[in-house]
Write an enzyme that holds these catalytic residues in place. Structure first.
Site, short mmCIF file in Angstrom:
data_model
loop_
_atom_site.label_atom_id
_atom_site.label_comp_id
_atom_site.label_asym_id
_atom_site.label_seq_id
_atom_site.Cartn_x
_atom_site.Cartn_y
_atom_site.Cartn_z
N GLY A 154 -1.89 7.82 -1.04
CA GLY A 154 -1.13 8.30 0.10
C GLY A 154 -0.04 7.37 0.62
O GLY A 154 0.56 7.65 1.66
N GLY B 59 2.79 6.66 -1.00
CA GLY B 59 4.11 7.09 -1.46
C GLY B 59 4.52 6.56 -2.82
O GLY B 59 5.71 6.43 -3.10
N LYS B 60 3.53 6.28 -3.67
CA LYS B 60 3.87 5.77 -5.02
C LYS B 60 4.72 6.78 -5.79
O LYS B 60 5.69 6.41 -6.44
CB LYS B 60 2.58 5.49 -5.81
CG LYS B 60 1.72 4.39 -5.26
CD LYS B 60 0.57 4.05 -6.19
CE LYS B 60 -0.37 5.22 -6.39
NZ LYS B 60 -1.11 5.58 -5.16
N THR B 61 4.33 8.06 -5.72
CA THR B 61 5.07 9.08 -6.46
C THR B 61 6.50 9.20 -5.94
O THR B 61 7.46 9.28 -6.72
CB THR B 61 4.35 10.43 -6.39
OG1 THR B 61 3.06 10.31 -6.98
CG2 THR B 61 5.14 11.51 -7.11
N SER B 62 6.65 9.21 -4.63
CA SER B 62 8.00 9.29 -4.04
C SER B 62 8.88 8.14 -4.50
O SER B 62 10.04 8.33 -4.88
CB SER B 62 7.90 9.28 -2.51
OG SER B 62 7.13 10.36 -2.04
N ASP C 228 -1.72 10.39 -12.14
CA ASP C 228 -2.49 10.80 -10.96
C ASP C 228 -3.07 12.19 -11.20
O ASP C 228 -2.32 13.14 -11.43
CB ASP C 228 -1.57 10.82 -9.74
CG ASP C 228 -2.32 11.09 -8.45
OD1 ASP C 228 -3.49 11.50 -8.52
OD2 ASP C 228 -1.73 10.90 -7.38
N THR D 126 -2.05 13.59 -1.20
CA THR D 126 -2.97 12.78 -2.00
C THR D 126 -4.35 12.65 -1.37
O THR D 126 -5.36 12.90 -2.04
CB THR D 126 -2.36 11.39 -2.27
OG1 THR D 126 -1.13 11.56 -2.97
CG2 THR D 126 -3.30 10.55 -3.12
#
Length: 576
Positions: A19, A21-24, A46, A508
């Protein structure tokens, strides 16, 4: 971010707790590199990946061109699916040879975090270690990085297969390494590339929150100890308020306080700070705003739009008073808070314990989280007792017992592998579980509120056959075995045990809690209720950005209420 992008190496790994913000961040950096004319491949491992949503492209398990973006390809590797396939591969040779009960036991052994980790690593190793594939791209971006445990495991000597065949030590996830030797050379290339600072950068992503920064520092140290020392810290979602809104000021102050107390390890790293974007980063336009460091847009009448949606959100909500009242009906029992790190399990557990104690009930509040400190409880009282189970001490005690029992009986190489296996998450779960077995039994005479609870995988391991049970737990005196045999039926007893799944109203944490619920159901356990913690929906904030965030939370609250839980409690964001 522009400064960071100018000096990125071939391989870029992202890590951080759920949560943050790794994907962002991985999407934004991948897009920025592609815009500079670089050929980029972005890979997500993920299981609850929203890469498709962020990039507005339906992705597959192979590289897929991103719509309307030159030079950028992306793919989803689902480690849960990969783990299922891996599990089938590992058990297939034994079908028809061993009895069905033994096969089921093997399958459960291969259902833990270690197998998922290894299976996911298997899938993306070729994109980091296979020269023929790597040379097709200027940059390969991976979300999420392997843990230090995985890297240590892959560096061990090639005694894996003989160790599996001859092992009687009972490590709970040995099956995860039994098929690795066929890829040994590939893994060596991967590890070499990861440790090369000219080839790899590890980007740690964190929110400006105390626990998030603690987890980032922990990961930084762990991976640095395995040779990945080229690191960078992104502090994501830093909120600044320009109005006098009370909630906004509290939110801003907590971020400032967390950053002022950042540890020396993180202080030594180069940093990039990303501002607060209330709607996350969905879509190419939103990602470009992050790259350009643009201020988030102000939406007119957002407070009114939020108010118009509140009626449905508040309908049939479970209340705190109802929760405590339902606990009181049984006069005693076990209450366990479960969920991923950083969602507020300790806060919820502490508040439940305080509420029950104030009503005159005898309460024992216990935690296995070494970082929690139960700081939300002011002090013990006549009705409230506090105890802590230290997972480090319990695991060390368990490991020493196992090693002493095998000293001089196995080879040096096998002992090295055994010690690594004894450092896995599964072993810590079991060691801790042994320690709080006695605590759970105390709920026959009072309320026991337990933070943090074991996973469904651990419960299933403990529910295995008596022979395997003894093998895993290394119990020789029979006393603890009896306690654990009676433990699982107590946890499955819905009158005796109430499990709360704690989450945030974000993608997430919600989807990881969903996976956890499915894990528990495999063990025959259904959570009593869900708690959506630290929600901005009910804060009554007038700050435009926080109202936008609250609007964004609604879809996740609806998902929980409509398909995941019959009892949903929404806890408002507040000062802590």
């Amino acid at each position: 971010m522009k400064i960071l992008i100018e000096k990125l190496p071939k391989f870029i790994f992202f890590t951080g707790k759920g949560g943050v913000g790794k994907t962002s961040m991985s999407c934004a950096i991948s897009l920025a590199l592609a815009k500079k004319g670089k050929k980029v491949l972005l890979i997500s491992t993920d299981p609850a990946s929203n890469l498709d949503e962020v990039l507005e492209t339906k992705l597959k398990s192979t590289p897929t061109k991103i719509e309307n973006v030159e030079n950028l390809e992306a793919m989803n590797i689902n480690p849960v699916v990969a783990a299922h396939e891996y599990k089938q591969k590992m058990t297939e040779p034994f079908r028809g040879v061993l009895p069905p009960a033994a096969i089921e036991q093997m399958e459960e052994q291969l259902s833990g975090a270690c197998t998922v980790e290894i299976a996911g690593f298997n899938e993306f190793s070729k994109y980091v270690g296979d020269i023929n594939i790597c040379e097709k791209y200027d940059h390969i971006v991976l979300d999420t990085a392997p843990t230090g445990h995985t890297l240590r495991l892959l560096k061990l000597p090639s005694a894996w297969n003989s160790f599996i065949e001859d092992n009687t030590t009972g490590s709970s996830c040995l099956g995860a390494v039994s098929g690795l030797s066929e890829n040994k050379k590939l893994y060596e290339n991967v590890v070499d590339n990861l440790k090369n600072p000219n080839k790899t950068l590890l980007i740690l992503v964190s929110r400006a929150e105390k626990l998030s920064l603690f987890e980032a520092s922990k990961a930084s140290k762990e991976l640095a100890s395995q040779g990945i020392k080229n690191q960078h810290l992104i502090i994501n979602g830093l909120f600044n308020s320009k109005d006098r809104d009370k909630t906004a000021k509290i939110f801003e102050k907590q971020s400032i306080d967390a950053l002022e107390n950042i540890d020396n390890n993180l202080l030594s790293l180069e940093k990039t700070v990303i501002g607060f974007y209330p709607n996350g980063a969905v879509g190419i336009e939103a990602l470009e705003d992050i790259i350009q460091n643009k201020n988030p847009k102000i939406i007119e009448d957002v407070k009114i739009k939020l108010q118009n949606n509140l009626e449905n959100i508040l309908k049939d909500n479970y209340s705190w008073d109802s929760l405590i009242s339902d606990f009181e009906k049984d006069k005693n029992g076990l209450i366990m808070t479960m969920g991923k790190g950083g969602v507020g399990k300790t806060t919820i557990a502490s508040n439940i314990a305080l509420s029950l104690a104030k009503k005159g009930h005898k309460v024992l509040l216990s935690t296995t989280d070494p970082a929690a400190h139960l700081e939300y409880v002011a002090k013990e009282s006549d009705n409230l007792s506090i105890e802590k189970i230290d997972p480090i001490l319990e695991t060390k005690k368990h490991i020493n017992e196992v090693i002493s029992q095998n000293e001089g009986k196995i080879s040096d190489e096998d002992m090295a592998l055994l010690k690594e296996e004894l450092s896995t998450p599964c072993i810590e779960e079991i060691a801790v579980f042994k320690a709080f077995a006695k605590t759970v039994a105390k709920a026959k005479d009072c309320f026991v509120v337990l933070d943090t609870a074991p996973t469904g995988h651990t419960l299933l391991l403990l529910d295995a056959s008596e022979a395997y049970h003894k093998e895993v737990l290394k119990n020789q005196n029979g006393i603890l075995e009896e306690e654990l045999t009676s433990l699982l039926p107590l946890i499955k007893d819905q009158k005796y045990t109430k499990i709360l799944l704690v989450t945030l109203a974000e993608a997430t944490p919600t989807h990881e809690a969903k996976d956890l619920q499915e894990d528990l159901k495999r063990a025959g356990i259904t959570p009593f209720a869900w708690v959506v913690n630290r929600s901005f929906v009910l804060t009554n904030s007038a700050n435009n950005l926080l109202c936008q965030k609250a609007l964004n939370e609604i879809k996740y609250i609806q998902e929980i209420k409509n398909s995941l839980s019959s009892k949903t409690l929404i806890e408002s964001y507040k000062e802590v």
